[in-house]
Design a protein around this motif. Structure first.
Motif, PDB file in Angstrom:
ATOM      1  N   ASN A  42      -1.469  11.582   7.261  1.00  0.00           N
ATOM      2  CA  ASN A  42      -1.723  10.253   7.168  1.00  0.00           C
ATOM      3  C   ASN A  42      -0.667   9.460   7.887  1.00  0.00           C
ATOM      4  O   ASN A  42      -0.581   8.179   7.611  1.00  0.00           O
ATOM      5  N   LYS A 209       0.722   8.248  -6.911  1.00  0.00           N
ATOM      6  CA  LYS A 209      -0.050   7.959  -5.624  1.00  0.00           C
ATOM      7  C   LYS A 209      -1.001   7.256  -5.617  1.00  0.00           C
ATOM      8  O   LYS A 209      -1.561   7.002  -6.939  1.00  0.00           O
ATOM      9  N   ASN A 212      -6.717   8.856  -2.880  1.00  0.00           N
ATOM     10  CA  ASN A 212      -6.997   9.246  -1.731  1.00  0.00           C
ATOM     11  C   ASN A 212      -8.448  10.122  -1.564  1.00  0.00           C
ATOM     12  O   ASN A 212      -8.781  10.999  -2.307  1.00  0.00           O
ATOM     13  N   ASN A 214      -9.802  11.467   0.761  1.00  0.00           N
ATOM     14  CA  ASN A 214      -9.989  12.518   1.690  1.00  0.00           C
ATOM     15  C   ASN A 214      -9.819  13.931   1.019  1.00  0.00           C
ATOM     16  O   ASN A 214      -8.755  14.508   1.074  1.00  0.00           O
ATOM     17  N   SER A 220      -5.136  17.462   1.137  1.00  0.00           N
ATOM     18  CA  SER A 220      -4.733  15.941   1.276  1.00  0.00           C
ATOM     19  C   SER A 220      -4.904  15.048   0.253  1.00  0.00           C
ATOM     20  O   SER A 220      -4.335  13.932   0.147  1.00  0.00           O
ATOM     21  N   GLN A 221      -5.876  15.428  -0.636  1.00  0.00           N
ATOM     22  CA  GLN A 221      -5.970  14.728  -1.961  1.00  0.00           C
ATOM     23  C   GLN A 221      -4.956  14.400  -2.726  1.00  0.00           C
ATOM     24  O   GLN A 221      -4.833  13.657  -3.800  1.00  0.00           O
ATOM     25  N   ARG A 223      -2.205  13.785  -1.926  1.00  0.00           N
ATOM     26  CA  ARG A 223      -1.240  12.882  -1.126  1.00  0.00           C
ATOM     27  C   ARG A 223      -1.743  11.327  -1.445  1.00  0.00           C
ATOM     28  O   ARG A 223      -3.178  11.394  -1.392  1.00  0.00           O
ATOM     29  N   GLY A 224      -1.043  10.426  -1.667  1.00  0.00           N
ATOM     30  CA  GLY A 224      -1.500   9.073  -1.578  1.00  0.00           C
ATOM     31  C   GLY A 224      -1.994   8.514  -0.329  1.00  0.00           C
ATOM     32  O   GLY A 224      -1.351   9.170   0.822  1.00  0.00           O
ATOM     33  N   GLN A 225      -2.691   7.444  -0.116  1.00  0.00           N
ATOM     34  CA  GLN A 225      -3.319   6.778   0.991  1.00  0.00           C
ATOM     35  C   GLN A 225      -2.422   5.540   1.105  1.00  0.00           C
ATOM     36  O   GLN A 225      -2.603   4.745   0.284  1.00  0.00           O
TER      37      GLN A 225
END
Length: 458
Positions: A42, A209, A212, A214, A220-221, A223-225
């Motif tokens: 990201n 987080k 997310n 994604n 990927s989920q 991790r935070g966006q």
């Protein structure tokens, strides 16, 4: 495809262990070797280096939020009695009434923990940082990367095993999640600095987080966006616009030219006259020594500005729009940064910053730290609380509080003083409920024998 892989690896959703969810089996069932790392996809390093460090607009916005986020002090509290029913829902409404109610509930239901290992840890998370500096770092990574990681340096043995002696905020853009399997989706964390690779267990790290959407097999989920992911093009456009203007300044020549304001060519200057005019302008117009002086010329002249082209003006206007768009990514009202804001607009914008931007973050941070720390310090505290009443934007309106609670017989004078942020008064009358009619003690009113020996009628 996932189902085929699971069958090949021996997984069948009909025979999953009770402590494994089907969702974990679907996304992490194929990773049974415990060596998959969830790579950052990201652009978090871009957010740090090109955003916060390389773009004045992003720095201004995030810094403003960061300063507000870190104002409240985090403290530990114990329930003052078994009948205490303290709830946090009211505090995070962010209204003047809710702040007043929270002050009263904190005072009645909880007692401040002023000493002990947990209180010491909150007061000074580590030797290098105060609590204020610590939470500035937490806020910075949350706003830029959409997540934060806190590492707790724990005691390994003895009576205080499991407690933390220090806490550190880890750089989110340099941290990787070590993905496990369906039994343990997150196995740990990796942090690489130069040639050094440091590993942390899940027990040592608090990871909070943002959502997310994604979801994929790469995790990927997990991790935070960050907000800048959605506004990356605005960031790049703003940076390029500024670079374009900077290059124009570096390469610009004359800012304009002076010419005779006459239509008849016969009246125009000769080359010799132009040299003389230029000399007079340099002496009588240019330079700081001519500031506020009047200069005169014997013929009409006009000045033509060639420094700012229409394209430059469009670029500046576009940068203003980019700044507003970047503010909207974090929910910040651009009026906060206005050169000449109206008082009401600024007040409203600052209050919105606290209630709509800071309070949701503090609520999530408070819950994350409570779930992580309180079980390690059993018996020391029941709650962790941010003192949001410290916000100047949320100070209670005295008139509103008085109209709401001032004449209500259910509240004593001391309870009213606590809601207004004052110290309690001394004397029994401050802790007595008063009936509005004549302001007599409630017990006397019920007995029908009021005692008027002391007149408290205001």
């Amino acid at each position: 495809m996932i189902g085929i892989l699971q069958k090949l690896l021996g997984y069948n959703d009909r025979y999953l262990p009770e402590d494994v969810s089907k969702l974990d089996a679907a996304f992490y069932g194929t990773y049974n070797l415990n060596n998959t790392v969830t790579w950052l996809d990201n652009k978090s390093e871009t957010f740090i280096n090109e955003g916060y460090r390389g773009n004045a607009a992003v720095y201004s916005i995030v810094n403003k939020i960061m300063m507000k986020d870190s104002e409240p002090v985090l403290q530990a509290f114990k329930e003052s009695s078994k009948k205490s029913k303290f709830t946090k829902d009211v505090k995070y409404k962010g209204t003047e009434i809710s702040i007043a109610q929270t002050r009263l509930r904190l005072h009645k239901d909880l007692s401040l923990v002023e000493s002990g290992s947990l209180a010491d840890l909150l007061y000074r998370p580590n030797k290098e940082q105060t609590q204020y500096e610590f939470f500035q770092n937490v806020s910075m990574y949350w706003r830029l990367c959409g997540e934060f990681f806190i590492y707790g340096k724990g005691i390994q043995d003895g009576r205080d095993k499991g407690k933390f002696t220090e806490m550190f905020v880890l750089p989110s853009h340099l941290l990787e999640i070590v993905q496990g399997d369906m039994f343990q989706p997150i196995r740990g964390y990796k942090f690489k600095v130069g040639d050094q690779m440091i590993e942390f267990t899940t027990d040592e790290v608090l990871h909070v987080k943002t959502p997310n959407p994604n979801w994929n097999l790469q995790g990927s989920q997990l991790r935070g966006q960050g907000a800048l992911l959605a506004g990356l093009k605005y960031l790049q456009k703003n940076t390029e616009s500024l670079a374009s203007l900077y290059r124009a300044v570096q390469n610009e020549g004359a800012k304009g030219f002076i010419s005779p304001d006459m239509k008849d060519p016969e009246m125009w200057f000769s080359p010799a006259q132009l040299l003389e005019l230029k000399s007079q302008i340099q002496k009588g117009v240019e330079g700081s020594m001519n500031k506020n002086r009047l200069s005169t010329f014997g013929i009409p002249l006009r000045y033509t500005d060639i420094a700012k082209t229409p394209s430059d003006l469009d670029t500046i206007k576009g940068m203003d729009q980019d700044f507003k768009a970047l503010c909207n990514l974090w929910g910040v009202n651009p009026a906060i940064f206005s050169d000449d804001p109206k008082y009401d607009n600024m007040n409203s914008a600052l209050k919105s910053l606290v209630t709509d931007v800071c309070m949701p973050f503090l609520k999530q941070l408070e819950q994350g730290l409570s779930d992580w720390l309180l079980p390690r310090y059993k018996g020391e505290a029941s709650y962790l609380e941010f003192d949001t009443s410290i916000y100047a934007e949320l100070q209670p309106d005295v008139q509103l509080i008085m109209e709401t609670y001032g004449k209500h017989p259910a509240f004593t004078w001391n309870e009213l003083r606590v809601m207004l942020g004052y110290d309690e008064g001394e004397g029994d009358e401050y802790n007595t409920n008063w009936i509005q009619s004549g302001y007599i003690p409630a017990p006397d009113a019920m007995l029908g024998t009021p005692d008027f020996s002391t007149d408290f009628n205001a």
